[in-house]
Write a protein that holds these residues in place. Structure first.
Motif, PDB file in Angstrom:
ATOM      1  N   MET A 162       0.843  -1.198   0.000  1.00 15.43           N
ATOM      2  CA  MET A 162       0.000   0.000   0.000  1.00 15.43           C
ATOM      3  C   MET A 162       0.876   1.245   0.000  1.00 15.43           C
ATOM      4  SD  MET A 162      -2.920   1.376   2.688  1.00 15.43           S
ATOM      5  CE  MET A 162      -4.183   0.181   2.220  1.00 15.43           C
ATOM      6  N   THR A 163       0.658   2.102  -0.981  1.00 14.83           N
ATOM      7  CA  THR A 163       1.347   3.390  -1.049  1.00 14.83           C
ATOM      8  C   THR A 163       0.362   4.476  -0.623  1.00 14.83           C
ATOM      9  OG1 THR A 163       2.827   2.683  -2.819  1.00 14.83           O
ATOM     10  CG2 THR A 163       2.498   5.047  -2.549  1.00 14.83           C
ATOM     11  N   ILE A 164       0.756   5.265   0.372  1.00 13.51           N
ATOM     12  CA  ILE A 164      -0.107   6.321   0.898  1.00 13.51           C
ATOM     13  C   ILE A 164       0.521   7.675   0.616  1.00 13.51           C
ATOM     14  CG2 ILE A 164      -1.215   7.304   2.938  1.00 13.51           C
ATOM     15  CD1 ILE A 164      -1.184   4.564   4.218  1.00 13.51           C
ATOM     16  N   GLU A 165      -0.220   8.524  -0.089  1.00 14.61           N
ATOM     17  CA  GLU A 165       0.179   9.910  -0.312  1.00 14.61           C
ATOM     18  C   GLU A 165      -0.571  10.755   0.707  1.00 14.61           C
ATOM     19  OE1 GLU A 165       0.421  10.878  -4.721  1.00 14.61           O
ATOM     20  OE2 GLU A 165      -0.727   9.007  -4.725  1.00 14.61           O
ATOM     21  N   GLN A 166       0.156  11.588   1.436  1.00 13.50           N
ATOM     22  CA  GLN A 166      -0.459  12.319   2.546  1.00 13.50           C
ATOM     23  C   GLN A 166       0.007  13.762   2.600  1.00 13.50           C
ATOM     24  OE1 GLN A 166       0.811  10.943   6.433  1.00 13.50           O
ATOM     25  NE2 GLN A 166      -0.973  11.834   7.468  1.00 13.50           N
ATOM     26  N   PHE A 226      -1.310  17.330   5.159  1.00 15.33           N
ATOM     27  CA  PHE A 226      -1.950  17.454   6.470  1.00 15.33           C
ATOM     28  C   PHE A 226      -3.445  17.236   6.390  1.00 15.33           C
ATOM     29  CE2 PHE A 226      -3.802  19.807  10.047  1.00 15.33           C
ATOM     30  CZ  PHE A 226      -3.122  19.212  11.102  1.00 15.33           C
ATOM     31  N   TRP A 227      -4.054  17.715   5.294  1.00 12.38           N
ATOM     32  CA  TRP A 227      -5.513  17.637   5.179  1.00 12.38           C
ATOM     33  C   TRP A 227      -6.004  16.573   4.206  1.00 12.38           C
ATOM     34  CZ3 TRP A 227      -3.833  23.023   5.548  1.00 12.38           C
ATOM     35  CH2 TRP A 227      -4.164  23.606   6.777  1.00 12.38           C
ATOM     36  N   SER A 228      -5.129  15.772   3.648  1.00 15.00           N
ATOM     37  CA  SER A 228      -5.607  14.786   2.677  1.00 15.00           C
ATOM     38  C   SER A 228      -4.824  13.482   2.738  1.00 15.00           C
ATOM     39  CB  SER A 228      -5.535  15.354   1.251  1.00 15.00           C
ATOM     40  OG  SER A 228      -4.190  15.518   0.841  1.00 15.00           O
ATOM     41  N   LEU A 229      -5.491  12.408   2.298  1.00 14.95           N
ATOM     42  CA  LEU A 229      -4.881  11.082   2.201  1.00 14.95           C
ATOM     43  C   LEU A 229      -5.353  10.428   0.910  1.00 14.95           C
ATOM     44  CD1 LEU A 229      -5.410   9.411   5.717  1.00 14.95           C
ATOM     45  CD2 LEU A 229      -3.218   9.997   4.701  1.00 14.95           C
ATOM     46  N   HIS A 230      -4.471   9.697   0.273  1.00 17.81           N
ATOM     47  CA  HIS A 230      -4.863   8.866  -0.868  1.00 17.81           C
ATOM     48  C   HIS A 230      -4.031   7.595  -0.820  1.00 17.81           C
ATOM     49  CE1 HIS A 230      -4.985   7.299  -4.999  1.00 17.81           C
ATOM     50  NE2 HIS A 230      -6.214   7.791  -4.982  1.00 17.81           N
ATOM     51  N   ALA A 231      -4.688   6.454  -0.952  1.00 21.44           N
ATOM     52  CA  ALA A 231      -3.990   5.173  -0.850  1.00 21.44           C
ATOM     53  C   ALA A 231      -4.168   4.348  -2.114  1.00 21.44           C
ATOM     54  CB  ALA A 231      -4.506   4.384   0.351  1.00 21.44           C
ATOM     55  N   THR A 232      -3.113   3.619  -2.477  1.00 12.76           N
ATOM     56  CA  THR A 232      -3.151   2.668  -3.589  1.00 12.76           C
ATOM     57  C   THR A 232      -2.614   1.342  -3.071  1.00 12.76           C
ATOM     58  OG1 THR A 232      -2.755   4.416  -5.224  1.00 12.76           O
ATOM     59  CG2 THR A 232      -2.361   2.151  -5.918  1.00 12.76           C
ATOM     60  N   LEU A 233      -3.439   0.300  -3.158  1.00 11.15           N
ATOM     61  CA  LEU A 233      -3.036  -1.036  -2.709  1.00 11.15           C
ATOM     62  C   LEU A 233      -2.835  -1.914  -3.936  1.00 11.15           C
ATOM     63  CD1 LEU A 233      -2.697  -2.999  -0.223  1.00 11.15           C
ATOM     64  CD2 LEU A 233      -5.059  -3.688  -0.691  1.00 11.15           C
ATOM     65  N   SER A 253      -8.096   4.437  -3.340  1.00 12.88           N
ATOM     66  CA  SER A 253      -9.062   4.999  -2.398  1.00 12.88           C
ATOM     67  C   SER A 253      -9.932   6.053  -3.067  1.00 12.88           C
ATOM     68  CB  SER A 253      -8.346   5.594  -1.186  1.00 12.88           C
ATOM     69  OG  SER A 253      -7.531   6.684  -1.560  1.00 12.88           O
ATOM     70  N   ASP A 254     -11.228   6.020  -2.753  1.00 14.05           N
ATOM     71  CA  ASP A 254     -12.171   7.037  -3.214  1.00 14.05           C
ATOM     72  C   ASP A 254     -12.402   8.086  -2.137  1.00 14.05           C
ATOM     73  OD1 ASP A 254     -12.703   5.592  -5.659  1.00 14.05           O
ATOM     74  OD2 ASP A 254     -13.906   4.209  -4.456  1.00 14.05           O
ATOM     75  N   THR A 283       6.701   7.310  -2.587  1.00 15.98           N
ATOM     76  CA  THR A 283       5.336   7.153  -3.102  1.00 15.98           C
ATOM     77  C   THR A 283       5.344   7.078  -4.628  1.00 15.98           C
ATOM     78  OG1 THR A 283       4.979   9.563  -3.137  1.00 15.98           O
ATOM     79  CG2 THR A 283       4.308   8.373  -1.134  1.00 15.98           C
ATOM     80  N   GLY A 284       6.509   6.815  -5.208  1.00 14.24           N
ATOM     81  CA  GLY A 284       6.640   6.862  -6.654  1.00 14.24           C
ATOM     82  C   GLY A 284       6.522   5.532  -7.372  1.00 14.24           C
ATOM     83  N   TYR A 285       6.133   4.483  -6.677  1.00 12.71           N
ATOM     84  CA  TYR A 285       6.024   3.176  -7.314  1.00 12.71           C
ATOM     85  C   TYR A 285       4.819   3.119  -8.251  1.00 12.71           C
ATOM     86  CZ  TYR A 285       9.402   1.646  -3.804  1.00 12.71           C
ATOM     87  OH  TYR A 285      10.519   1.512  -3.013  1.00 12.71           O
ATOM     88  N   GLY A 286       4.984   2.374  -9.355  1.00 12.60           N
ATOM     89  CA  GLY A 286       3.899   2.266 -10.323  1.00 12.60           C
ATOM     90  C   GLY A 286       3.297   0.884 -10.446  1.00 12.60           C
ATOM     91  N   THR A 287       4.032  -0.146  -9.991  1.00 10.44           N
ATOM     92  CA  THR A 287       3.535  -1.514 -10.121  1.00 10.44           C
ATOM     93  C   THR A 287       3.902  -2.331  -8.888  1.00 10.44           C
ATOM     94  OG1 THR A 287       5.558  -2.383 -11.154  1.00 10.44           O
ATOM     95  CG2 THR A 287       3.884  -1.430 -12.627  1.00 10.44           C
TER      96      THR A 287
END
Length: 212
Positions: A98-102, A104-111, A120-121, A194-198
């Motif tokens: 799981m890569t999490i981009e964060q 302070f006010w936002s989160l986005h995850a890619t598993l 993540s939506d 957070t730069g992984y693509g695969t």
């Protein structure tokens, strides 16, 4: 584009335009009497810097109370025995990343797994309570690779993760999906990238995999 990104972009544009207008009018910040006119622009830029970077700075981070979870995590999924897993499906444990981009006010995850990618939506993080534990919640959409879609169609799901401390390196959680599957999640932080693509790209940087 997420709400936080839209607000941040709007703040950047507004602060920049405001500054340009002041300069066009000849109100230069080098002149002390005009210095206070630049306060709104300074505040706008400061909010942007804080959201993207400053909240992570050690001294500032201590006062924010917001756990830092950005980076790439190895996640072991352990499906519940009661999960409705079709024939040929993986009953686990399943190694995922799981890569999490964060900010302070936002989160986005890619598993990522070998068979699919979930993005993540919607995501939210609570501030740590007195116990120092925070809860992170994700709603996500899973898109399997074409070769697996007959057995594993596109679906939605949710997960909740518990983290302890401001800079956790391990965590636990659980997930549920619209395919009537559920299970436990065990996290271990690999790095802050957070730069992984695969899936394969992350796997090459996983000491557990390379050691095997």
């Amino acid at each position: 584009m997420g709400t936080t990104t839209t607000v941040r972009t709007g703040a950047t544009i507004a602060a920049t335009l405001y500054t340009l207008v002041l300069l066009v009018l000849g109100l230069y910040p080098s002149q002390f009497r005009y210095l206070f006119a630049y306060i709104p622009a300074a505040v706008g830029y400061s909010v942007i810097v804080f959201d993207k970077w400053a909240w992570r700075w050690p001294v500032v981070h201590r006062f924010t109370g917001r756990p830092r979870v950005d980076g790439t995590w190895r996640v072991m999924l352990s499906p519940s025995p009661a999960s409705d897993i079709p024939e040929g499906g993986n009953r686990g444990p399943i190694t995922t990343y799981m890569t999490i981009e964060q900010t302070f006010w936002s989160l986005h995850a890619t598993l990522r797994t070998m068979e699919s990618t979930s993005r993540s939506d919607n995501a939210a993080i609570s501030s740590p309570e007195n116990s120092g534990t925070a809860e992170i919640g994700f709603l996500y959409t899973n898109a399997p690779r074409v070769e697996h879609q007959q057995r594993s169609p596109r679906h939605e799901g949710a997960c909740r993760i518990s983290v302890t401390g401001l800079t956790p390196r391990a965590a636990t959680g659980h997930y549920y999906t619209s395919r009537f599957t559920a299970g436990d999640m065990d996290f271990m932080l690999l790095n802050r990238s957070t730069g992984y693509g695969t899936f394969a790209e992350v796997q090459t940087d996983d000491p557990l995999h390379t050691a095997g």
